[in-house]
Scaffold this motif. Structure first.
Motif, PDB file in Angstrom:
ATOM      1  N   TYR A   1       8.699 -10.027   1.429  1.00  0.00           N
ATOM      2  CA  TYR A   1       8.856  -8.569   1.545  1.00  0.00           C
ATOM      3  C   TYR A   1       9.243  -7.957   0.201  1.00  0.00           C
ATOM      4  N   SER A   2      10.202  -8.560  -0.490  1.00  0.00           N
ATOM      5  CA  SER A   2      10.657  -8.027  -1.770  1.00  0.00           C
ATOM      6  C   SER A   2       9.553  -8.082  -2.813  1.00  0.00           C
ATOM      7  N   PHE A   3       8.776  -9.168  -2.800  1.00  0.00           N
ATOM      8  CA  PHE A   3       7.676  -9.278  -3.761  1.00  0.00           C
ATOM      9  C   PHE A   3       6.637  -8.195  -3.518  1.00  0.00           C
ATOM     10  N   VAL A   4       6.226  -8.034  -2.269  1.00  0.00           N
ATOM     11  CA  VAL A   4       5.199  -7.038  -1.956  1.00  0.00           C
ATOM     12  C   VAL A   4       5.677  -5.640  -2.324  1.00  0.00           C
ATOM     13  N   GLN A   5       6.932  -5.345  -2.007  1.00  0.00           N
ATOM     14  CA  GLN A   5       7.478  -4.021  -2.296  1.00  0.00           C
ATOM     15  C   GLN A   5       7.568  -3.787  -3.804  1.00  0.00           C
ATOM     16  N   SER A   6       8.062  -4.764  -4.541  1.00  0.00           N
ATOM     17  CA  SER A   6       8.216  -4.610  -5.979  1.00  0.00           C
ATOM     18  C   SER A   6       6.870  -4.588  -6.691  1.00  0.00           C
ATOM     19  N   ALA A   7       5.972  -5.467  -6.282  1.00  0.00           N
ATOM     20  CA  ALA A   7       4.670  -5.536  -6.929  1.00  0.00           C
ATOM     21  C   ALA A   7       3.855  -4.282  -6.673  1.00  0.00           C
ATOM     22  N   GLY A   8       4.068  -3.637  -5.526  1.00  0.00           N
ATOM     23  CA  GLY A   8       3.309  -2.431  -5.225  1.00  0.00           C
ATOM     24  C   GLY A   8       3.496  -1.353  -6.272  1.00  0.00           C
ATOM     25  N   GLY A   9       4.750  -1.168  -6.728  1.00  0.00           N
ATOM     26  CA  GLY A   9       4.999  -0.154  -7.733  1.00  0.00           C
ATOM     27  C   GLY A   9       4.332  -0.463  -9.054  1.00  0.00           C
ATOM     28  N   SER A  10       4.372  -1.713  -9.486  1.00  0.00           N
ATOM     29  CA  SER A  10       3.765  -2.094 -10.761  1.00  0.00           C
ATOM     30  C   SER A  10       2.239  -2.102 -10.676  1.00  0.00           C
ATOM     31  N   LEU A  11       1.704  -2.609  -9.561  1.00  0.00           N
ATOM     32  CA  LEU A  11       0.258  -2.672  -9.419  1.00  0.00           C
ATOM     33  C   LEU A  11      -0.368  -1.286  -9.318  1.00  0.00           C
ATOM     34  N   GLY A  12       0.422  -0.302  -8.853  1.00  0.00           N
ATOM     35  CA  GLY A  12      -0.112   1.044  -8.754  1.00  0.00           C
ATOM     36  C   GLY A  12      -0.614   1.566 -10.081  1.00  0.00           C
ATOM     37  N   LEU A  13       0.105   1.245 -11.155  1.00  0.00           N
ATOM     38  CA  LEU A  13      -0.307   1.702 -12.481  1.00  0.00           C
ATOM     39  C   LEU A  13      -1.630   1.063 -12.892  1.00  0.00           C
ATOM     40  N   LEU A  14      -1.779  -0.243 -12.634  1.00  0.00           N
ATOM     41  CA  LEU A  14      -2.997  -0.949 -13.012  1.00  0.00           C
ATOM     42  C   LEU A  14      -4.177  -0.515 -12.149  1.00  0.00           C
ATOM     43  N   VAL A  15      -3.967  -0.482 -10.832  1.00  0.00           N
ATOM     44  CA  VAL A  15      -5.050  -0.110  -9.919  1.00  0.00           C
ATOM     45  C   VAL A  15      -5.453   1.348 -10.131  1.00  0.00           C
ATOM     46  N   GLY A  16      -4.459   2.222 -10.284  1.00  0.00           N
ATOM     47  CA  GLY A  16      -4.763   3.636 -10.485  1.00  0.00           C
ATOM     48  C   GLY A  16      -5.571   3.865 -11.745  1.00  0.00           C
TER      49      GLY A  16
ATOM     50  N   MET B   1       0.818  -1.204   0.000  1.00  0.00           N
ATOM     51  CA  MET B   1       0.000   0.000   0.000  1.00  0.00           C
ATOM     52  C   MET B   1       0.855   1.259   0.000  1.00  0.00           C
ATOM     53  N   VAL B   2       1.907   1.254   0.797  1.00  0.00           N
ATOM     54  CA  VAL B   2       2.763   2.432   0.903  1.00  0.00           C
ATOM     55  C   VAL B   2       3.540   2.662  -0.390  1.00  0.00           C
ATOM     56  N   ILE B   3       4.140   1.596  -0.947  1.00  0.00           N
ATOM     57  CA  ILE B   3       4.881   1.728  -2.196  1.00  0.00           C
ATOM     58  C   ILE B   3       3.936   2.034  -3.352  1.00  0.00           C
ATOM     59  N   LEU B   4       2.769   1.395  -3.346  1.00  0.00           N
ATOM     60  CA  LEU B   4       1.783   1.602  -4.404  1.00  0.00           C
ATOM     61  C   LEU B   4       1.396   3.069  -4.525  1.00  0.00           C
ATOM     62  N   ASP B   5       1.330   3.780  -3.388  1.00  0.00           N
ATOM     63  CA  ASP B   5       0.890   5.170  -3.432  1.00  0.00           C
ATOM     64  C   ASP B   5       1.919   6.101  -4.061  1.00  0.00           C
ATOM     65  N   GLY B   6       3.140   5.607  -4.271  1.00  0.00           N
ATOM     66  CA  GLY B   6       4.104   6.417  -4.998  1.00  0.00           C
ATOM     67  C   GLY B   6       3.839   6.445  -6.488  1.00  0.00           C
ATOM     68  N   THR B   7       3.110   5.422  -7.014  1.00  0.00           N
ATOM     69  CA  THR B   7       2.871   5.331  -8.454  1.00  0.00           C
ATOM     70  C   THR B   7       1.406   5.386  -8.835  1.00  0.00           C
ATOM     71  N   ILE B   8       0.498   5.134  -7.881  1.00  0.00           N
ATOM     72  CA  ILE B   8      -0.910   5.012  -8.234  1.00  0.00           C
ATOM     73  C   ILE B   8      -1.480   6.319  -8.789  1.00  0.00           C
ATOM     74  N   VAL B   9      -0.898   7.456  -8.377  1.00  0.00           N
ATOM     75  CA  VAL B   9      -1.433   8.736  -8.835  1.00  0.00           C
ATOM     76  C   VAL B   9      -0.980   9.089 -10.247  1.00  0.00           C
ATOM     77  N   SER B  10       0.031   8.370 -10.771  1.00  0.00           N
ATOM     78  CA  SER B  10       0.619   8.768 -12.051  1.00  0.00           C
ATOM     79  C   SER B  10      -0.419   8.803 -13.162  1.00  0.00           C
ATOM     80  N   VAL B  11      -1.222   7.742 -13.273  1.00  0.00           N
ATOM     81  CA  VAL B  11      -2.208   7.690 -14.353  1.00  0.00           C
ATOM     82  C   VAL B  11      -3.436   8.540 -14.049  1.00  0.00           C
ATOM     83  N   ALA B  12      -3.584   8.990 -12.791  1.00  0.00           N
ATOM     84  CA  ALA B  12      -4.744   9.814 -12.425  1.00  0.00           C
ATOM     85  C   ALA B  12      -4.458  11.306 -12.517  1.00  0.00           C
TER      86      ALA B  12
END
Length: 466
Positions: A120-135, A1-12
Motif C-alpha cells: 500500500y505504501s509503495f503504490v501510494q508513494s510511487a503514484g505521486g512520483s510516477l505522475g510527473l513521468l506519465v504526465g 491512480m488516485v494519488i497519481l492524479d494529484g500530480t499528473i496534471v502538473s507538467v500538462a
C-alpha cells in the motif's frame, strides 16, 4: 491512480492553458479543484465505509472517479474541466479513504499485514512520483486529454476486480453513526482549511482572506470536536486519540509529509528551470525515488517491522529523509544531476520506503474492525493536510527568498537555486522535528515471547500459564 492524479496534471498545465484558454490566476485551480474535495471528504468517506461497508464505498468511489476522468478528458472549456476535477476529487477521496482500512481488516496477522501495508505504501508513494513521468510522456506524445483518459481502463478493471474479489461487508448501519451535524462541520472545516492553505500562494499568509478563512476553518473544526464530545453516535470517536501511539503517528506523519512533499515540487522546478530538463527527463530524474521506495516498501521494510517493530524502522527512515533534504539544500546553481541530485534522492527514497509503512502500521494499531474506515480516513487526511500546508509554506518562502536575491542583483539561476535551497533546508528541519517527536513520544509495543514449535503444538493450559 488516485494519488497519481494529484500530480499528473502538473507538467500538462501549460498545454491545458493554451488549449482551453485558462488565465494565469485560474490555472492553479486545475490542481486545487482536485485537492480541496479530496482533503475535505476523506474523514467522512472513511466513516461511511464503516457504516455501509467498505467494499460498497470503494466501488462507488471508483465509479465516480472514472466517470469524472472521462468528463475531464472531453472538457472543452475551463468551467467544465474545473467542475469535473472537483467531482474527480470527490471520487478519489471516497476510494482512498477506505483502502487502508480494508488492508488491515483483510490481513489481521502482523506479518501479512506488514507486507500488505508495504505494498500500500509503495503504490501510494510511487503514484505521486510516477505522475510527473506519465504526465510528461502523455502530454508530449498524444496530448493532455490522455492524462485523464488513461484512468478509464484502470478504473473499470479495478471495479470489476473489486466486485469479484472483495467480500461484501454488512457495515454497522447508518443508525450507528449518522452524525449529520458532525459530518457537515468536519467536511466544511477541512475543505475550507485546504482551500485557505492552497490560496496562500496567491494572496499571502497575512492577507485578510487567509486570516478570515483560516479563522472560520478553525472555528468549524472546534465546533466539530465539541459536537463529538456530546454526540450519542459521533462521526469520529474521540477515544481513538487516547492512544499516544496513534496520536503521535498522525502528528509525525503531518510533519514528515510537510517536509518531504516539498522535494517533489521544488526539485522538479530546479531540474527544469535551473538545469534545463524537459518534462520526460524531469520525470526520469525523480524516478529513482520511486525505485528506492518500492525496493524498501516491498522487501526490507515489512520484514524489519515484523522483526523489530515499527518504531525501530521509523526512526532511521526519518533520519534518512532529513539527510536527503539537507543534501538538496546544498545544490549549486550550476549543479550536476549525477553529483548533486542523485546522491540526495537515494536516501529520500530509502527513508520514505522505511518510514511510511511503519507510520501506517502505528496509525492503524488501535483500529478495530468497526473503526478501521475512520482510522484510514484520518491517516489519509493528515497526509493531505501536511502536503498542502508544507507545500504552501515552503513554496512561499522559496519565492520570497528568490525575489530578495534578484533584488540584490543575483542572476536568475542563482536566485532560483537560493530559494529552493532555503525550502529544502526548512523541509529537513520539519522532518528532523518529526524524528525528535517519534524518539520521545513513541514506545515500542510489548512483544510476545517466542514460542517453540513444540510449544505451539502443545499449548500450555491457561491456568498453568497463570
Amino acid at each position: 491512480m488516485v494519488i497519481l492524479d494529484g500530480t499528473i496534471v502538473s507538467v500538462a498545465l501549460p498545454s491545458i492553458q493554451h488549449s482551453l484558454g485558462f488565465s494565469p490566476t485560474s490555472l492553479a485551480w486545475v490542481v486545487n479543484a482536485y485537492l480541496v474535495p479530496f482533503g475535505g471528504l476523506l474523514l467522512l468517506a472513511g466513516r461511511l465505509g464503516d457504516l455501509v461497508g467498505r467494499k460498497r464505498v470503494f466501488v462507488a468511489g471508483l465509479g465516480i472517479f472514472t466517470a469524472a476522468s472521462l468528463l475531464c478528458g472531453i472538457s472543452q472549456d475551463p468551467a467544465t474541466l474545473l467542475a469535473s476535477r472537483f467531482v474527480q476529487g470527490i471520487g478519489g477521496a471516497v476510494t482512498s479513504a477506505v483502502t487502508l482500512g480494508m488492508v488491515v481488516t483483510l490481513f489481521p496477522q502482523p506479518k501479512e499485514r506488514a507486507k500488505a501495508i508495504g505494498v500500500y505504501s509503495f503504490v501510494q508513494s510511487a503514484g505521486g512520483s510516477l505522475g510527473l513521468l506519465v504526465g510528461g510522456a502523455l502530454t508530449q506524445t498524444v496530448g493532455w486529454h490522455w492524462i485523464f483518459f488513461v484512468n478509464l481502463p484502470i478504473g473499470i478493471a479495478a471495479m470489476v476486480s473489486a466486485g469479484r474479489m472483495l467480500t461484501p461487508e454488512q457495515g454497522l448501519g447508518l443508525g450507528k453513526g449518522t452524525d449529520v451535524a458532525g459530518a457537515l462541520l468536519v467536511t466544511a472545516a477541512l475543505m475550507l482549511g485546504v482551500y485557505t492553505i492552497v490560496e496562500t500562494t496567491d494572496v499571502g499568509w497575512a492577507s485578510a482572506p487567509t486570516l478570515g478563512f483560516g479563522a472560520a476553518a478553525l472555528a468549524l473544526l472546534l465546533a466539530f470536536v465539541a459536537r463529538q464530545t456530546k454526540a450519542t453516535r459521533p462521526l469520529l470517536p474521540l477515544r481513538m486519540f487516547r492512544s499516544r501511539t496513534v496520536s503521535g503517528a498522525l502528528g509525525i506523519q503531518a510533519l514528515m509529509v510537510a517536509g518531504m512533499f516539498s522535494f517533489q515540487f521544488l526539485c522538479v522546478l530546479y531540474l527544469q528551470k535551473v538545469l534545463g530538463f524537459d518534462e520526460i527527463h524531469t520525470g526520469l530524474g525523480i524516478f529513482p525515488v520511486s525505485v528506492a521506495i518500492g525496493t524498501l516498501s516491498l522487501g526490507l521494510s515489512p520484514k524489519a517491522i515484523a522483526r523489530f517493530g515499527p518504531r525501530a524502522v521509523l526512526l532511521p527512515g526519518l533520519a534518512l529523509i532529513a539527510a536527503g533534504l539537507a543534501a538538496l539544500g546544498r545544490v549549486p546553481a550550476g549543479g550536476s544531476y549525477a553529483v548533486d541530485i542523485l546522491p540526495a534522492l537515494l536516501p529520500l527514497g530509502i527513508g520514505f520506503g522505511l518510514a511510511m509503512p511503519a507510520l501506517a502500521t502505528l496509525a492503524m494499531s488501535a483500529a478495530t474492525p468497526e473503526d478501521s474506515g475512520i482510522a484510514s480516513g484520518m491517516f489519509n487526511t493528515m497526509q493531505q493536510i501536511g502536503a498542502a500546508f508544507g507545500l504552501a509554506i515552503l513554496s512561499t518562502l522559496a519565492n520570497a527568498h528568490t525575489n530578495a536575491l534578484l533584488h540584490d542583483g543575483a542572476s536568475a539561476p542563482s536566485a532560483l537555486t537560493g530559494g529552493y535551497q532555503l525550502a529544502f533546508r526548512i523541509g529537513a528541519c520539519l522532518v528532523a522535528a518529526s524524528l525528535l517527536l517519534a524518539a520521545s513520544l513513541l514506545r515500542s509495543p510489548a512483544r510476545p515471547p517466542l514460542h517453540s514449535a513444540a510449544a505451539e503444538a502443545s499449548p500450555v493450559p491457561e491456568h498453568a500459564a497463570h
